[in-house]
Design an enzyme around this catalytic site. Sequence first.
Site, mmCIF file in Angstrom:
data_model
loop_
_atom_site.group_PDB
_atom_site.id
_atom_site.type_symbol
_atom_site.label_atom_id
_atom_site.label_comp_id
_atom_site.label_asym_id
_atom_site.label_seq_id
_atom_site.Cartn_x
_atom_site.Cartn_y
_atom_site.Cartn_z
ATOM 1 N N LEU A 159 -14.894 5.147 -4.762
ATOM 2 C CA LEU A 159 -13.490 4.781 -4.588
ATOM 3 C C LEU A 159 -13.090 3.521 -5.341
ATOM 4 O O LEU A 159 -13.800 2.529 -5.329
ATOM 5 C CB LEU A 159 -13.225 4.546 -3.092
ATOM 6 N N ARG A 207 -0.850 9.293 -0.621
ATOM 7 C CA ARG A 207 -1.996 9.814 -1.386
ATOM 8 C C ARG A 207 -1.885 11.291 -1.717
ATOM 9 O O ARG A 207 -2.307 11.719 -2.791
ATOM 10 C CB ARG A 207 -3.267 9.568 -0.589
ATOM 11 N N HIS A 210 -8.222 11.105 -2.092
ATOM 12 C CA HIS A 210 -7.699 9.822 -2.576
ATOM 13 C C HIS A 210 -7.529 9.922 -4.082
ATOM 14 O O HIS A 210 -8.431 10.416 -4.780
ATOM 15 C CB HIS A 210 -8.711 8.721 -2.213
ATOM 16 N N GLN A 236 -8.008 14.470 3.362
ATOM 17 C CA GLN A 236 -7.324 13.656 2.353
ATOM 18 C C GLN A 236 -8.141 13.487 1.072
ATOM 19 O O GLN A 236 -9.336 13.197 1.127
ATOM 20 C CB GLN A 236 -7.072 12.274 2.937
ATOM 21 N N ARG A 282 -2.853 10.819 5.978
ATOM 22 C CA ARG A 282 -2.937 9.436 6.469
ATOM 23 C C ARG A 282 -2.424 8.465 5.415
ATOM 24 O O ARG A 282 -2.708 8.625 4.229
ATOM 25 C CB ARG A 282 -4.397 9.095 6.798
ATOM 26 N N PHE A 328 0.848 -1.187 0.000
ATOM 27 C CA PHE A 328 0.000 0.000 0.000
ATOM 28 C C PHE A 328 0.883 1.236 0.000
ATOM 29 O O PHE A 328 2.040 1.174 0.420
ATOM 30 C CB PHE A 328 -0.914 0.003 1.230
ATOM 31 N N HIS A 335 -11.850 12.029 0.653
ATOM 32 C CA HIS A 335 -11.871 10.673 1.195
ATOM 33 C C HIS A 335 -11.868 10.592 2.711
ATOM 34 O O HIS A 335 -12.642 9.851 3.300
ATOM 35 C CB HIS A 335 -10.658 9.932 0.639
ATOM 36 N N GLU A 363 -6.703 1.754 -3.303
ATOM 37 C CA GLU A 363 -5.269 1.751 -3.564
ATOM 38 C C GLU A 363 -4.737 0.330 -3.740
ATOM 39 O O GLU A 363 -3.664 0.112 -4.290
ATOM 40 C CB GLU A 363 -4.598 2.414 -2.355
HETATM 41 C C1 FAD Z 1 -14.957 3.803 0.268
HETATM 42 C C2 FAD Z 1 -13.987 3.802 1.392
HETATM 43 C C3 FAD Z 1 -12.964 2.870 1.434
HETATM 44 C C4 FAD Z 1 -12.050 2.853 2.493
HETATM 45 N N1 FAD Z 1 -11.057 1.909 2.506
HETATM 46 C C5 FAD Z 1 -10.199 1.859 3.570
HETATM 47 C C6 FAD Z 1 -9.222 0.836 3.675
HETATM 48 O O1 FAD Z 1 -9.127 -0.057 2.849
HETATM 49 N N2 FAD Z 1 -8.387 0.859 4.727
HETATM 50 C C7 FAD Z 1 -8.459 1.818 5.695
HETATM 51 O O2 FAD Z 1 -7.674 1.771 6.653
HETATM 52 N N3 FAD Z 1 -9.401 2.780 5.645
HETATM 53 C C8 FAD Z 1 -10.283 2.818 4.608
HETATM 54 N N4 FAD Z 1 -11.239 3.801 4.556
HETATM 55 C C9 FAD Z 1 -11.405 4.703 5.711
HETATM 56 C C10 FAD Z 1 -12.095 3.952 6.840
HETATM 57 O O3 FAD Z 1 -12.980 3.003 6.320
HETATM 58 C C11 FAD Z 1 -12.881 4.878 7.765
HETATM 59 O O4 FAD Z 1 -12.078 5.942 8.163
HETATM 60 C C12 FAD Z 1 -13.324 4.113 9.019
HETATM 61 O O5 FAD Z 1 -13.972 2.917 8.661
HETATM 62 C C13 FAD Z 1 -14.224 4.959 9.887
HETATM 63 O O6 FAD Z 1 -14.744 4.150 10.919
HETATM 64 P P1 FAD Z 1 -15.565 4.783 12.112
HETATM 65 O O7 FAD Z 1 -15.942 3.660 13.015
HETATM 66 O O8 FAD Z 1 -14.817 5.911 12.674
HETATM 67 O O9 FAD Z 1 -16.869 5.407 11.425
HETATM 68 P P2 FAD Z 1 -17.988 4.782 10.446
HETATM 69 O O10 FAD Z 1 -17.694 3.392 10.042
HETATM 70 O O11 FAD Z 1 -18.209 5.792 9.390
HETATM 71 O O12 FAD Z 1 -19.270 4.711 11.379
HETATM 72 C C14 FAD Z 1 -19.916 5.873 11.845
HETATM 73 C C15 FAD Z 1 -21.057 5.441 12.727
HETATM 74 O O13 FAD Z 1 -21.594 6.574 13.380
HETATM 75 C C16 FAD Z 1 -23.000 6.536 13.349
HETATM 76 N N5 FAD Z 1 -23.467 7.919 13.464
HETATM 77 C C17 FAD Z 1 -23.023 9.015 12.815
HETATM 78 N N6 FAD Z 1 -23.666 10.110 13.236
HETATM 79 C C18 FAD Z 1 -24.533 9.699 14.193
HETATM 80 C C19 FAD Z 1 -25.485 10.354 15.019
HETATM 81 N N7 FAD Z 1 -25.688 11.677 14.958
HETATM 82 N N8 FAD Z 1 -26.210 9.606 15.883
HETATM 83 C C20 FAD Z 1 -26.044 8.258 15.958
HETATM 84 N N9 FAD Z 1 -25.151 7.597 15.197
HETATM 85 C C21 FAD Z 1 -24.406 8.308 14.342
HETATM 86 C C22 FAD Z 1 -23.349 5.836 12.050
HETATM 87 O O14 FAD Z 1 -24.612 5.243 12.153
HETATM 88 C C23 FAD Z 1 -22.221 4.788 11.981
HETATM 89 O O15 FAD Z 1 -22.604 3.633 12.683
HETATM 90 C C24 FAD Z 1 -12.163 3.814 3.518
HETATM 91 C C25 FAD Z 1 -13.191 4.750 3.485
HETATM 92 C C26 FAD Z 1 -14.070 4.763 2.421
HETATM 93 C C27 FAD Z 1 -15.137 5.822 2.402
#
Ligand code: FAD
Length: 587
Positions: free
Chosen positions: A258, A292, A248, A246, A401, A122, A359, A261
């Site tokens: 997306l 990135r 991407h 960031q 990142r 990566f 991203h 990568e």
């Molecule tokens: C398409 C894509 C591909 C990616 N690929 C990678 C990868 O391969 N490797 C990597 O390391 N990172 C990757 N990333 C980044 C990574 O996936 C995210 O940064 C990470 O998963 C975020 O996790 P999280 O638990 O912080 O939030 P999220 O998984 O976004 O979850 C947010 C949660 O908060 C809840 N929520 C939000 N607001 C409220 C509210 N007001 N009240 C109640 N609930 C709420 C939602 O319901 C959800 O459950 C990718 C991101 C994207 C968009």
Amino acid sequence: MLLSVKVHYHSYDAIIVGAGGAGLRAAIEVAGKVKTAVITKLYPTRSHTGAAQGGMCAALANVEEDYWEWHAFDTVKGSDYLGDQPAIDIMCKEAIDAVIDLEHFGMAFSRTADGHIDQRRFGGHTRNHGEAPVRRSCYAADRTGHMILQTLFQQCVARDVKFFNEFQVFDILFDDTSQQRKVVGVVAYELATGDLHVFATKAVLLATGGYGKMFKISSNAHTLTGDGPALLFQKSIPMQDIEFFQFHPTGIYGFGILLSEAARGEGGILRNVLGERFMDRVAPTVKDLAPRDMVSRAIHAEIVAGRGAGPEKDYVFLDLTHLPPEQIDSKLPDISDFARTYLGIEPKTQQIPIQPTAHYAMGGIPTNVDAEVLADETGATVLGLYAAGECACVSVHGANRLGTNSLLDIVVFGRRGGKKMAQYVLETDHPEITKDAHIPFQQRIDELKNANGQEKVAIIRAELQETMTKNASVVRTHDSLEEALGVIEDLSKRYLNISIDDKGNVFNYDLLEALELEHLLELARAMVVSAQARTESRGAHWRDDFPTRDDVNWMKHTLTTKKPDGTLRLAYKPVVGGKYPPMERKY
Ligand SMILES: Cc1cc2nc3c(=O)[nH]c(=O)nc-3n(C[C@H](O)[C@H](O)[C@H](O)COP(=O)(O)OP(=O)(O)OC[C@H]3O[C@@H](n4cnc5c(N)ncnc54)[C@H](O)[C@@H]3O)c2cc1C
């Protein structure tokens, strides 16, 4: 007179807001120890973590020599020296256990022939401080986040974690009577009924994800509207390093969806309209696997130089056509389907048009390494308040990142936050909250339902996204940011004159999108103002008018606070260094 609404009261020891990877990992830690509920606006397995494709890194050294110290070095350098090194050390060291934990939880990783967890290359991850790309990312085809989310959710179900699904938190309640601010509850809106729920609690951990929906071309889900950060921001808790966002390099042209990568990790190559592999010039050692920020800027430079493709000459190509078709099928099944579905392109035989896409939020709610939220630049904490995952800024990603470091961040700091919160709860008394704690939010709903202004949420949101993508993305200048700020201020005024069509209580997305738009506007303003103040280029924050990194004046984190009168205050605190002194970033 308030419109009539049903209000429910609950009492928990700990509340986790968000059921993505960070929230679920925290829930596993507190489950069974203290009375906990997870509140989530989406059904847990629909969280954006499930969209993560490429992988999660850890120096397991399953396929080639690797050490967590090499991983830490790469992360520090990738962060353009804005990451705090003690936090980075913790993340890279704990990465190994975090992956093994997931394996023990039953996660279906892709495997090597001899049955170990396989690892792939990566961007920015190298052997021995930059010699060559290293295979450090653990993965499950191009569905790694999906597998992590399902695995963690199953573990929560097994532990009887209490979920409030499709409940959206819109207010965080504090006791401000003593010197140190203390969290006492949250107010949530139930999507199915429009009922309000007041949760009294000793502790709250926010894990609400990112805010990429302020941009037009974005890889982010529609729900990533920065609710957690914005709710705190409105109550004078600062945002850290919010200017760093960031982009991407490989979003599907025109859509931003997306293409991981991992495509380049598996050998994919970026080409301009002349067929040139332009990353040869920019990063001779790691080429297409540069970090990135550098790749996105290189694409921008090709387009500016007139070497982009298409009628507007505004995209370049991701070329997978030289890869064995069976490798595309087994390692990149989802993203090749995206190219077929959205562009009608067969990636085995045709190059895929791509452009940089918004991203990931490097900035967010400031925390220490135990996910405790910081109230200001002195490091004072807010009692009982925690944040982890993309909504938080620890800071391990600094100005940029590295790919696969976010899935890692969410499990490492979700776990640490959950642990710390459980400990705190056991030593704390239950708060008293008044029966009318929901009133300010109820008034806000009534205002929106009664409003008969001329402005529409969808139009204001589209104009915000347009200006952010045009003026505050891969390349910025004072003038472009000034233009964005003017538009945001104008939109914020127009926002006061919105009306919504749906006045009902059942699944009223009209209302919710209106409330979410306010979050996006607030955070966009904070981003643009912080970006304008930072007169240097570092990581993802590139200023064409200040094109060099300025370590003398800018080796510091920004803390942007909204004052009670609505104006913004910018404060700064030093980056915490370690064994890797800043050097020029070459790859
Ligand atoms: C398409 C894509 C591909 C990616 N690929 C990678 C990868 O391969 N490797 C990597 O390391 N990172 C990757 N990333 C980044 C990574 O996936 C995210 O940064 C990470 O998963 C975020 O996790 P999280 O638990 O912080 O939030 P999220 O998984 O976004 O979850 C947010 C949660 O908060 C809840 N929520 C939000 N607001 C409220 C509210 N007001 N009240 C109640 N609930 C709420 C939602 O319901 C959800 O459950 C990718 C991101 C994207 C968009």
